[in-house]
Scaffold this active site. Structure first.
Site, PDB file in Angstrom:
ATOM      1  CG  HIS A   1       0.151   4.299   4.763  1.00 45.79           C
ATOM      2  ND1 HIS A   1      -0.596   3.516   5.637  1.00 45.79           N
ATOM      3  CD2 HIS A   1      -0.684   5.300   4.356  1.00 45.79           C
ATOM      4  CE1 HIS A   1      -1.821   4.026   5.753  1.00 45.79           C
ATOM      5  NE2 HIS A   1      -1.900   5.101   4.984  1.00 45.79           N
TER       6      HIS A   1
ATOM      7  CG  HIS B   1      -3.602  -0.327   6.316  1.00 49.74           C
ATOM      8  ND1 HIS B   1      -3.502  -0.376   7.698  1.00 49.74           N
ATOM      9  CD2 HIS B   1      -2.576   0.468   5.901  1.00 49.74           C
ATOM     10  CE1 HIS B   1      -2.457   0.345   8.093  1.00 49.74           C
ATOM     11  NE2 HIS B   1      -1.879   0.869   7.027  1.00 49.74           N
TER      12      HIS B   1
ATOM     13  CG  ASP C   1       5.377   2.755   6.916  1.00 50.56           C
ATOM     14  OD1 ASP C   1       4.456   3.276   6.271  1.00 50.56           O
ATOM     15  OD2 ASP C   1       5.190   1.815   7.723  1.00 50.56           O
ATOM     16  CG  HIS C   2       4.502  -0.253   3.889  1.00 48.69           C
ATOM     17  ND1 HIS C   2       4.460  -1.596   4.184  1.00 48.69           N
ATOM     18  CD2 HIS C   2       4.021   0.377   4.981  1.00 48.69           C
ATOM     19  CE1 HIS C   2       3.960  -1.770   5.394  1.00 48.69           C
ATOM     20  NE2 HIS C   2       3.693  -0.579   5.904  1.00 48.69           N
TER      21      HIS C   2
ATOM     22  CG  HIS D   1      -0.258   0.089   2.513  1.00 50.64           C
ATOM     23  ND1 HIS D   1       0.443  -0.962   3.073  1.00 50.64           N
ATOM     24  CD2 HIS D   1      -0.138   1.118   3.409  1.00 50.64           C
ATOM     25  CE1 HIS D   1       0.945  -0.596   4.232  1.00 50.64           C
ATOM     26  NE2 HIS D   1       0.614   0.652   4.459  1.00 50.64           N
TER      27      HIS D   1
ATOM     28  CG  ASP E   1       1.100  -1.737   7.530  1.00 47.08           C
ATOM     29  OD1 ASP E   1       1.929  -2.647   7.671  1.00 47.08           O
ATOM     30  OD2 ASP E   1       1.375  -0.528   7.620  1.00 47.08           O
TER      31      ASP E   1
ATOM     32  CG  HIS F   1       3.828  -2.700  10.611  1.00 52.75           C
ATOM     33  ND1 HIS F   1       3.036  -1.864  11.354  1.00 52.75           N
ATOM     34  CD2 HIS F   1       4.212  -2.006   9.514  1.00 52.75           C
ATOM     35  CE1 HIS F   1       2.936  -0.697  10.737  1.00 52.75           C
ATOM     36  NE2 HIS F   1       3.645  -0.749   9.619  1.00 52.75           N
TER      37      HIS F   1
END
Length: 312
Positions: free
Chosen positions: A66, A141, A68-69, A64, A215, A274
């Site tokens: 976000h 998510h 941090d990914h 996805h 996530d 995570h």
């Protein structure tokens, strides 16, 4: 093909924020000579160097959008180009993946020496590789988000050598032909006899299966159709059970919920990842997961490597 090594490198196991000991999410899967990344948080390149994995990546699957990914992709692509890569690289992900790849191309402002492509995936989309398939499934998510299943092709059944000899087949090349699925003819007691692979081969055996949720809130009913009998389930476990309300609010799962998912799916091994930066000790995560899951549980540190073996 069967017999390939299958290794999972946990290059980044942190939640939204990095910690002194955990990087943002990045899972590397090595199968034979193939290397697949599931997410690519910032600092992924350094983790690859620390793991001595190198930068040879065949495909990247983003769960996805976000930051941090995916922030690690920018630097990784530039390093690949600097190192002279010429093979195309495909980035797979949910909606907006095309926009993301265009941004990577525009913002880098360097001479990209290889083709960078994007493929949008949705629930049930699959990508075929040599000997295995990666399938996407929807997770919860709060924005378009996917989990991924890497599943190997079934392996041939066991070859019954003694029965083959009893049927008049001499040890040698004919054994190999039967194991490759060919029907053969041999002489037995002066007569031509047809021997089919099913006469000397057992039932097909399953390949190995790795499931990565990315996530997500717990989505056990939906997850079961994809994660059933997984050899490894890598599940969001951002919080322990004391923070269940927070997990629900921010579309994450607790370690207990991850354990419940693993137990329902009959997984062999559960990896909790995570982990929120609020935890310096994951003992509560482990205890929570153990109350629900009877299989093997690991809470991998960064750079931990897990080799996936075949089921008996």
């Amino acid at each position: 093909m069967s017999g390939e090594t299958l290794q999972v490198y946990f290059l980044g196991t942190a939640g939204a924020l990095p910690t002194p000991v955990r990087n943002p999410p990045c899972i590397m899967i090595r199968r034979g000579t193939d290397t697949i990344l599931l997410d690519c948080g910032e600092g992924a390149q350094q983790q690859m160097m620390r793991s001595r994995c190198g930068f040879t990546v065949d495909a990247i699957f983003v769960s996805h959008w976000h930051a941090d990914h995916f922030l690690g992709i920018f630097g990784l692509v530039q390093t690949m180009s600097f190192n002279g890569r010429t093979e195309p690289l495909v980035i797979y992900g949910p909606t907006w993946v095309h926009d993301f790849v265009e941004i990577v191309k525009k913002i880098a402002r360097f001479n990209l020496k290889f083709t960078l492509d994007s493929v949008e995936l949705t629930e049930g989309s699959w990508v075929r590789f040599d000997g295995y398939t990666i399938t996407a499934f929807a997770v919860s998510h709060g924005l378009p988000a996917l989990g991924y299943v890497l599943e190997e092709d079934p392996r041939p059944g066991r070859f019954d050598r003694e029965h083959a000899i009893d049927l008049g087949i001499p040890p040698g090349p004919l054994f190999g032909r039967l194991q490759r699925g060919e029907t053969i003819r041999v002489k037995k007691d002066g007569q031509d006899v047809e021997v089919q692979p099913t006469d000397v081969m057992g039932a097909p055996r399953p390949g190995r299966k790795i499931v990565y949720t990315g996530d997500t809130r717990p989505v056990i009913p939906a997850l079961l159709s994809y994660a059933k009998d997984a050899d490894l389930l890598i599940h969001d476990a951002t919080y322990d059970e004391s923070e269940k309300k927070r997990a629900t609010e921010f579309y994450h799962a607790t370690a207990l919920q991850a354990g419940q998912a693993a137990e329902a799916a009959h997984a062999r091994t559960l990896a909790l990842t995570h982990i929120s930066s609020r935890y310096t000790d994951t003992a509560s995560h482990l205890q929570d997961a153990k109350t629900a899951f009877s299989g093997t549980i690991v809470i991998p540190d960064d750079l931990f490597m897990l080799e996936i073996t075949y089921r008996e």
